[in-house]
Write a protein that holds these residues in place. Structure first.
Motif, PDB file in Angstrom:
ATOM      1  N   ILE A  67     -53.234 -63.288  54.815  1.00 43.06           N
ATOM      2  CA  ILE A  67     -52.413 -62.981  56.028  1.00 43.06           C
ATOM      3  C   ILE A  67     -53.490 -62.439  57.496  1.00 43.06           C
ATOM      4  N   CYS A  69     -54.099 -61.779  60.596  1.00 42.65           N
ATOM      5  CA  CYS A  69     -53.197 -60.952  61.365  1.00 42.65           C
ATOM      6  C   CYS A  69     -54.255 -59.556  61.911  1.00 42.65           C
ATOM      7  N   PHE A  84     -49.683 -60.478  64.661  1.00 45.21           N
ATOM      8  CA  PHE A  84     -49.395 -61.772  63.763  1.00 45.21           C
ATOM      9  C   PHE A  84     -49.705 -63.143  64.354  1.00 45.21           C
ATOM     10  N   TRP A  90     -44.474 -61.960  60.329  1.00 48.45           N
ATOM     11  CA  TRP A  90     -44.162 -61.174  61.700  1.00 48.45           C
ATOM     12  C   TRP A  90     -43.358 -61.120  61.085  1.00 48.45           C
TER      13      TRP A  90
END
Length: 125
Positions: A67, A69, A84, A90
């Motif tokens: 992911i 982030c 994010f 999110w």
């Protein structure tokens, strides 16, 4: 399952954290309120490292795929902030943390384990 006081467990989790969300910045911030955070294993483990938090989020909300982030773990001030790049992640993260700390996530997880491995835990069905 009767041995667990789910109401008490849920109350302790609710008192252990505060979740702040910022939709504009696609950020989720978890403030650890538990004074003895090292003793609160579920909450205390979250403060370990940025990499571990990213791995956990990838496993829980993105089928083990990375992911995109940024994670800040501040052990001194006892908070974790995740920012994010995609709104989908999110939203999923916010929902996961709400269910984990303010819902029945832990109870459902334990019940699923008891159902799958009942014999190991002394349950016959």
């Amino acid at each position: 399952m009767e041995d667990f006081n789910w109401k008490e467990i849920k109350e302790k989790l609710q008192k252990a954290v505060e979740i702040e969300v910022n939709e504009k910045e696609l950020a989720v911030k978890i403030k650890i309120l538990e004074p003895n955070v090292e003793e609160a294993q579920m909450v205390g483990n979250m403060l370990k490292s940025e990499d571990e938090m990213k791995q956990s989020l990838s496993a829980f909300i993105n089928q083990n795929q990375p992911i995109d982030c940024d994670v800040e773990v501040n052990q001194e001030e006892k908070f974790i902030e995740i920012k994010f790049r995609e709104k989908e992640f999110w939203e999923k993260t916010h929902q996961l943390f709400n269910e984990m700390f303010f819902g029945d996530y832990l109870k459902k997880m334990i019940e699923a384990m008891m159902g799958a491995f009942g014999g190991i835990f002394g349950k016959e069905d």
